[in-house]
Structure formats: structure tokens, C-alpha cells
Design a protein around this motif. Structure first.
Motif, mmCIF file in Angstrom:
data_model
loop_
_atom_site.group_PDB
_atom_site.id
_atom_site.type_symbol
_atom_site.label_atom_id
_atom_site.label_comp_id
_atom_site.label_asym_id
_atom_site.label_seq_id
_atom_site.Cartn_x
_atom_site.Cartn_y
_atom_site.Cartn_z
ATOM 1 N N GLU A 114 17.068 27.503 32.939
ATOM 2 C CA GLU A 114 17.595 26.612 31.903
ATOM 3 C C GLU A 114 18.894 25.950 32.342
ATOM 4 O O GLU A 114 19.090 24.739 32.156
ATOM 5 C CB GLU A 114 17.834 27.410 30.623
ATOM 6 C CG GLU A 114 18.473 26.602 29.508
ATOM 7 C CD GLU A 114 19.140 27.470 28.450
ATOM 8 O OE1 GLU A 114 19.511 26.919 27.405
ATOM 9 O OE2 GLU A 114 19.300 28.680 28.693
ATOM 10 N N ARG A 115 19.814 26.722 32.940
ATOM 11 C CA ARG A 115 21.113 26.152 33.311
ATOM 12 C C ARG A 115 20.985 25.144 34.449
ATOM 13 O O ARG A 115 21.774 24.205 34.547
ATOM 14 C CB ARG A 115 22.087 27.281 33.652
ATOM 15 C CG ARG A 115 22.551 28.056 32.420
ATOM 16 C CD ARG A 115 23.651 29.052 32.737
ATOM 17 N NE ARG A 115 23.172 30.156 33.536
ATOM 18 C CZ ARG A 115 22.594 31.250 33.033
ATOM 19 N NH1 ARG A 115 22.437 31.363 31.728
ATOM 20 N NH2 ARG A 115 22.206 32.225 33.815
ATOM 21 N N ALA A 116 19.991 25.333 35.313
ATOM 22 C CA ALA A 116 19.756 24.352 36.369
ATOM 23 C C ALA A 116 19.301 23.023 35.770
ATOM 24 O O ALA A 116 19.743 21.947 36.197
ATOM 25 C CB ALA A 116 18.720 24.879 37.354
ATOM 26 N N ASN A 117 18.421 23.088 34.788
ATOM 27 C CA ASN A 117 17.980 21.857 34.125
ATOM 28 C C ASN A 117 19.150 21.158 33.439
ATOM 29 O O ASN A 117 19.286 19.933 33.493
ATOM 30 C CB ASN A 117 16.899 22.182 33.090
ATOM 31 C CG ASN A 117 15.560 22.495 33.713
ATOM 32 O OD1 ASN A 117 15.469 22.689 34.931
ATOM 33 N ND2 ASN A 117 14.526 22.577 32.907
ATOM 34 N N ARG A 118 19.997 21.967 32.790
ATOM 35 C CA ARG A 118 21.144 21.382 32.114
ATOM 36 C C ARG A 118 22.111 20.764 33.120
ATOM 37 O O ARG A 118 22.697 19.704 32.871
ATOM 38 C CB ARG A 118 21.855 22.450 31.282
ATOM 39 C CG ARG A 118 22.796 21.867 30.232
ATOM 40 C CD ARG A 118 23.536 22.953 29.480
ATOM 41 N NE ARG A 118 22.675 24.056 29.112
ATOM 42 C CZ ARG A 118 23.083 25.322 29.095
ATOM 43 N NH1 ARG A 118 24.317 25.628 29.448
ATOM 44 N NH2 ARG A 118 22.249 26.275 28.731
ATOM 45 N N ASP B 185 29.756 24.277 43.101
ATOM 46 C CA ASP B 185 29.341 25.661 42.883
ATOM 47 C C ASP B 185 28.400 25.712 41.692
ATOM 48 O O ASP B 185 28.571 24.981 40.703
ATOM 49 C CB ASP B 185 30.557 26.555 42.623
ATOM 50 C CG ASP B 185 31.443 26.713 43.855
ATOM 51 O OD1 ASP B 185 30.913 26.579 44.972
ATOM 52 O OD2 ASP B 185 32.651 26.948 43.681
ATOM 53 N N PHE B 186 27.422 26.607 41.808
ATOM 54 C CA PHE B 186 26.460 26.789 40.715
ATOM 55 C C PHE B 186 26.101 28.261 40.628
ATOM 56 O O PHE B 186 25.651 28.854 41.614
ATOM 57 C CB PHE B 186 25.199 25.944 40.954
ATOM 58 C CG PHE B 186 24.134 26.138 39.905
ATOM 59 C CD1 PHE B 186 24.292 25.604 38.631
ATOM 60 C CD2 PHE B 186 22.988 26.873 40.185
ATOM 61 C CE1 PHE B 186 23.319 25.795 37.656
ATOM 62 C CE2 PHE B 186 22.008 27.061 39.219
ATOM 63 C CZ PHE B 186 22.173 26.520 37.954
ATOM 64 N N GLU B 187 26.330 28.843 39.464
ATOM 65 C CA GLU B 187 25.992 30.248 39.210
ATOM 66 C C GLU B 187 26.588 31.190 40.254
ATOM 67 O O GLU B 187 25.951 32.150 40.699
ATOM 68 C CB GLU B 187 24.469 30.419 39.145
ATOM 69 C CG GLU B 187 23.818 29.679 37.994
ATOM 70 C CD GLU B 187 24.209 30.236 36.633
ATOM 71 O OE1 GLU B 187 23.926 31.407 36.372
ATOM 72 O OE2 GLU B 187 24.826 29.478 35.845
ATOM 73 N N GLY B 188 27.812 30.895 40.685
ATOM 74 C CA GLY B 188 28.502 31.768 41.620
ATOM 75 C C GLY B 188 28.188 31.525 43.084
ATOM 76 O O GLY B 188 28.689 32.245 43.954
ATOM 77 N N ARG C 105 13.929 19.322 23.281
ATOM 78 C CA ARG C 105 15.329 18.986 23.009
ATOM 79 C C ARG C 105 16.260 19.763 23.926
ATOM 80 O O ARG C 105 17.308 19.253 24.344
ATOM 81 C CB ARG C 105 15.663 19.275 21.543
ATOM 82 C CG ARG C 105 15.159 18.224 20.565
ATOM 83 C CD ARG C 105 15.939 18.297 19.257
ATOM 84 N NE ARG C 105 15.764 19.598 18.622
ATOM 85 C CZ ARG C 105 14.860 19.855 17.685
ATOM 86 N NH1 ARG C 105 14.047 18.902 17.271
ATOM 87 N NH2 ARG C 105 14.775 21.048 17.145
ATOM 88 N N ALA C 106 15.899 20.992 24.235
ATOM 89 C CA ALA C 106 16.750 21.844 25.073
ATOM 90 C C ALA C 106 16.518 21.630 26.560
ATOM 91 O O ALA C 106 17.142 22.291 27.389
ATOM 92 C CB ALA C 106 16.514 23.310 24.716
ATOM 93 N N SER C 107 15.604 20.738 26.917
ATOM 94 C CA SER C 107 15.275 20.446 28.325
ATOM 95 C C SER C 107 14.725 21.655 29.065
ATOM 96 O O SER C 107 14.846 21.751 30.284
ATOM 97 C CB SER C 107 16.502 19.892 29.066
ATOM 98 O OG SER C 107 16.887 18.653 28.526
ATOM 99 N N VAL C 108 14.106 22.596 28.336
ATOM 100 C CA VAL C 108 13.421 23.701 29.018
ATOM 101 C C VAL C 108 11.928 23.409 29.148
ATOM 102 O O VAL C 108 11.222 24.096 29.888
ATOM 103 C CB VAL C 108 13.648 25.052 28.305
ATOM 104 C CG1 VAL C 108 15.100 25.443 28.365
ATOM 105 C CG2 VAL C 108 13.151 25.020 26.873
ATOM 106 N N TYR C 109 11.450 22.412 28.414
ATOM 107 C CA TYR C 109 10.102 21.892 28.645
ATOM 108 C C TYR C 109 10.280 20.569 29.367
ATOM 109 O O TYR C 109 10.744 19.588 28.786
ATOM 110 C CB TYR C 109 9.362 21.693 27.318
ATOM 111 C CG TYR C 109 7.953 21.156 27.470
ATOM 112 C CD1 TYR C 109 6.944 21.956 27.987
ATOM 113 C CD2 TYR C 109 7.638 19.861 27.090
ATOM 114 C CE1 TYR C 109 5.644 21.473 28.120
ATOM 115 C CE2 TYR C 109 6.349 19.367 27.214
ATOM 116 C CZ TYR C 109 5.354 20.181 27.729
ATOM 117 O OH TYR C 109 4.065 19.692 27.871
ATOM 118 N N ALA C 110 9.958 20.569 30.653
ATOM 119 C CA ALA C 110 10.327 19.411 31.482
ATOM 120 C C ALA C 110 9.240 19.071 32.492
ATOM 121 O O ALA C 110 9.494 19.028 33.693
ATOM 122 C CB ALA C 110 11.645 19.699 32.202
ATOM 123 N N PRO C 111 8.005 18.805 32.050
ATOM 124 C CA PRO C 111 6.943 18.502 33.013
ATOM 125 C C PRO C 111 7.158 17.206 33.774
ATOM 126 O O PRO C 111 6.545 16.999 34.826
ATOM 127 C CB PRO C 111 5.688 18.428 32.145
ATOM 128 C CG PRO C 111 6.198 18.068 30.781
ATOM 129 C CD PRO C 111 7.526 18.753 30.663
#
Length: 428
Positions: free
Chosen positions: A53-57, A319-322, A362-368
Motif C-alpha cells: 500500500e505505501r509503495a502505491n501511495r 529512502d523508502f521504508e528504511g 479510492r485508497a489506491s490499493v486496487y490498481a490494475p
């Protein structure tokens, strides 16, 4: 500075074998083992994978600032003038807006009867075949539908040339499956020249003989000007004329192929969508009132996304996720990994056409179709066309697997699809 962990792989091949198969499953399994960022190697290619999810965001909020598509998609621009894939900022937004008008649902609606007629003719050709190669048949169907919708004329006569040339460019420039020297082979150069002539001739024909109908992709390309009001070069306008075909044919065809597989694997779903399609004509107005068919399309896109990731190059370090991603790193944001995570889609391995995708979108977790500024321009058109195509198919044909019980074997060349082994028997 901590670099992302490296996924173990084979000597020389690295992670090529799993990535050439079910690449979506590879991304999901590796995310679960190593977390949201890791490195892979595939032959001579090296990528940082960002997933979850955070990568999509991150792609949605920061993609314009830290990423470029030039390395991944520059070959398409060089070979076929498809500039939209490599632009950034205002020039990119402007050209997307121009293209969007020629790839819209409104244009599909205006040519609906022609598209339906083309679809039914294709299904007539499927009848009686005992071992129909599904992916090939769906590619030919999608090409016919899209060319009629976007230009008013079929490109069926040049289908083989268009497909082979476009897929070779993808395999060379993005997948790295073949060396760049493959684009200097005489057979490819002839095909490329034929495609350029085809696009330029189509533009010249439209300029000489306007249709008077809805403004389509050819009309948009003829008149297109850049963000400063200057007309694009002929190469770019020819690339625009080819854009709908290139961008859509495999995406749409692979969606059709996976939907067909899903129907064969889920008899209850097949029964529901067949009942819903009914005996009434499949008009444009009816498409909004077919919830089971729409659910089939959305769930197929969740389980079998046509574009599991978005390839970019880091234009600056971040940097991303450490973990540290260096300037120049090739990055693939695996945008569809959340599709298979239970926190977003309960019981994700169950094929369920009754899921509600509203919040996930809306949350960009469905992103085909990816997220952010490079989201597929034809996403809305693809969903509408897929609903209609399946409705027409279940009304016209009875399809059974040629090899019942044969497991699905996904290949990722050039995009995830059920492969040549997926064949069916067809009768009216």
C-alpha cells in the motif's frame, strides 16, 4: 545507507524464471518474505521492487518528483513515436489530455453498433473449433474491436505485423529478454517500416476524407499541438494514431483470456453472468445494469492484473521504508501486490464477483491499471468493452476446456497471460 535485500536467485539467470512466469505471485510471495522493498536480477536486468500500500501511495504522491519512464519506455518512443510514455510534468499532462479524448468511453459509445458487429463476426469464426488458442484469438478480437472504435476501420489485415513488432520492442526495451541487436534484424525493420507507413497513410486518408462522425484518435492526431501550441511532428502524430492499438490490444486480450479461464474454473459465476446477459440486445445503455458481469471484470483484474507493476528509473536518490534507493536505480512499483493481501481483500484467494471495490480504488490499493500520472488512459473503456464482450460471448457460444483439469500456467511474455497451452472447444 542500507540497500534493499537481494532476492536469492540462480547464477546468471538470477530471478528470471519466476519473473517470466506468474510474476504477480512472485511479487506477492517475496513481499511476504522480505517486506515492501527488495532487489531482483533477471538476466542482464536489475530492479528495485517497491510493493504494498505505501509503495502505491509513494508512486501516487512522489512519482513525478523522483521517477522517469525514459529508460523503460524510451524504446517505444524511439521506434514508434509514442512520446507520452517518456514525458514528465506539463508536457506529459498535456499529451495525455489530447490522447484521452481519442481513447474515451464516449467514442466507444458512438461506435457501439460497429464494435458489437465486429465482435459477433469474430465469434462466428470461433465456432466449431476444437482447440482454439485463447490468447491468440482474444488478441485478434481486441485488435479488431479497438481499431474500429478508435479509427472507424479494422486493422485485421496487418494484425500479425503489428503484434510481432510491438511485442519484440517490449521484449527488448522493457523485459530485456533479447539484446538491442534484435531491433536491427531485417524482418523487424521491414515490419517497423510497414507500421509507420500504415499510420501515416491512415492520417493522410483521414485528412483527405473526413468522416463527419465523432472525432476519433485519427482526428485528434491530425490536429494535435503541444503544450506551447506548436504542432507535433509527423512521427509523434503517427505514434498517437498507433497508441490505442498498442496500449490496448494485449491489455484487453489478456483480460478476456483470464475472464474466460475464470468462467471455466467457476461454474457458478458462469451461470450467473449467462443468466444476467439474457436474451435482450447488448446495448450501450444496458452495460450499467449488469452487476454480475461487471463484478467478473473487476475481480478478474484483481486476481490477474494485466500490468502488475510500473517500471521507472530513479532520477534522484531517496529512502523508502528504511532502505536507500540510489539515483539511476531501475525501480518497479508492484502496484497490484495489495490485491492479494487479506487486510485489503478478505480471503484473497477466493474468486468473488460480489466484492465492493469502491474503497479500495479510492485508497489506491486496487490498481490494475497503475496509479498516478501514468494510469492507463483506456481503463474505463477497457472495463466497458470487457463487460459487453463477455455478455455477447455467453449468449453466442458454449466453451469448454480442451484439456479439463490442466492447471493454469501463466507466462509474463510480454505481459501476464494464460499462455499458448490454454485452448478451448467452441460450439454455438
Amino acid at each position: 545507507m542500507t540497500r534493499p535485500p537481494q532476492v536469492p536467485g540462480l547464477p546468471l539467470l538470477g530471478n528470471a524464471l519466476p519473473m517470466m512466469g506468474d510474476v504477480q505471485r512472485f511479487f506477492v510471495d517475496t513481499y511476504r518474505r522480505l517486506g515492501p522493498v527488495y532487489r531482483v536480477k533477471a538476466l542482464n536486468q536489475a530492479f528495485v521492487i517497491m510493493a504494498g500500500e505505501r509503495a502505491n501511495r509513494f508512486l501516487l504522491e512522489h512519482g513525478e518528483d523522483v521517477f522517469s519512464s525514459e529508460t523503460s519506455f524510451g524504446g517505444l518512443n524511439h521506434e514508434f513515436g509514442m512520446r507520452v510514455h517518456v514525458l514528465r510534468g506539463r508536457p506529459h499532462r498535456h499529451l495525455r489530455k489530447v490522447l484521452a479524448t481519442g481513447l474515451s468511453r464516449d467514442l466507444l459509445a458512438a461506435r457501439w453498433d460497429d464494435v458489437v458487429r465486429e465482435t459477433e463476426q469474430a465469434f462466428d469464426g470461433w465456432q466449431g473449433q476444437r482447440s482454439l488458442p485463447v490468447v491468440d484469438a482474444c488478441q485478434r478480437l481486441a485488435a479488431a474491436q479497438l481499431s474500429v472504435a478508435f479509427t472507424g476501420a479494422s486493422s485485421a489485415a496487418r494484425f500479425t505485423t503489428l503484434r510481432s513488432a510491438f511485442e519484440l520492442v517490449l521484449d527488448v526495451t522493457i523485459a530485456g529478454k533479447w539484446p538491442a541487436a534484435a531491433l536491427r534484424l531485417p524482418a523487424y525493420r521491414r515490419a517497423r517500416a510497414e507500421i509507420h507507413a500504415f499510420a501515416r497513410d491512415a492520417l493522410a486518408e483521414r485528412a483527405a476524407h473526413p468522416t463527419g462522425g465523432p472525432r476519433d484518435l485519427l482526428d485528434q492526431a491530425l490536429d494535435a499541438v503541444d503544450e506551447n501550441g506548436e504542432q507535433y511532428s509527423l512521427d509523434v502524430r503517427a505514434g498517437m494514431a498507433l497508441q490505442g492499438y498498442f496500449a490496448g490490444v494485449n491489455t484487453v486480450a489478456y483480460l478476456y483470456s483470464f475472464m474466460l479461464r475464470a468462467l471455466l474454473d467457476n461454474p457458478g459465476v458462469l451461470e450467473r453472468v449467462t443468466s444476467e446477459a439474457g436474451a435482450e440486445p447488448i446495448t450501450w445503455e444496458r452495460l450499467r445494469g449488469l452487476p454480475a458481469l461487471r463484478g467478473l471484470i473487476l475481480e478478474t483484474l484483481r486476481v490477474y492484473p494485466p500490468a502488475p507493476g510500473s517500471a521507472r528509473t530513479a532520477t534522484k536518490a531517496f529512502d523508502f521504508e528504511g532502505f536507500h534507493i540510489a539515483e539511476g536505480d531501475r525501480v518497479l512499483v508492484a502496484t497490484c501486490v495489495p490485491h492479494h493481501l487479506a487486510e485489503f481483500f478478505p480471503d484473497p484467494d477466493r474468486f468473488d464477483i460480489d466484492r465492493d471495490f469502491t474503497a479500495a480504488r479510492r485508497a489506491s490499493v486496487y490498481a490494475p491499471f497503475s496509479v498516478g500520472g501514468h494510469t492507463c488512459l483506456g481503463a474505463g473503456m477497457t472495463e466497458a468493452l470487457a463487460v459487453a464482450t463477455v455478455a455477447l460471448l455467453v449468449r453466442c457460444l458454449t466453451i469448454t476446456p480442451t484439456h479439463p483439469g490442466r492447471p493454469l500456467r501463466i507466462t509474463a511474455t510480454p505481459g501476464p497471460n494464460p499462455g499458448r497451452r490454454f485452448t478451448v472447444s467452441v460450439r454455438r
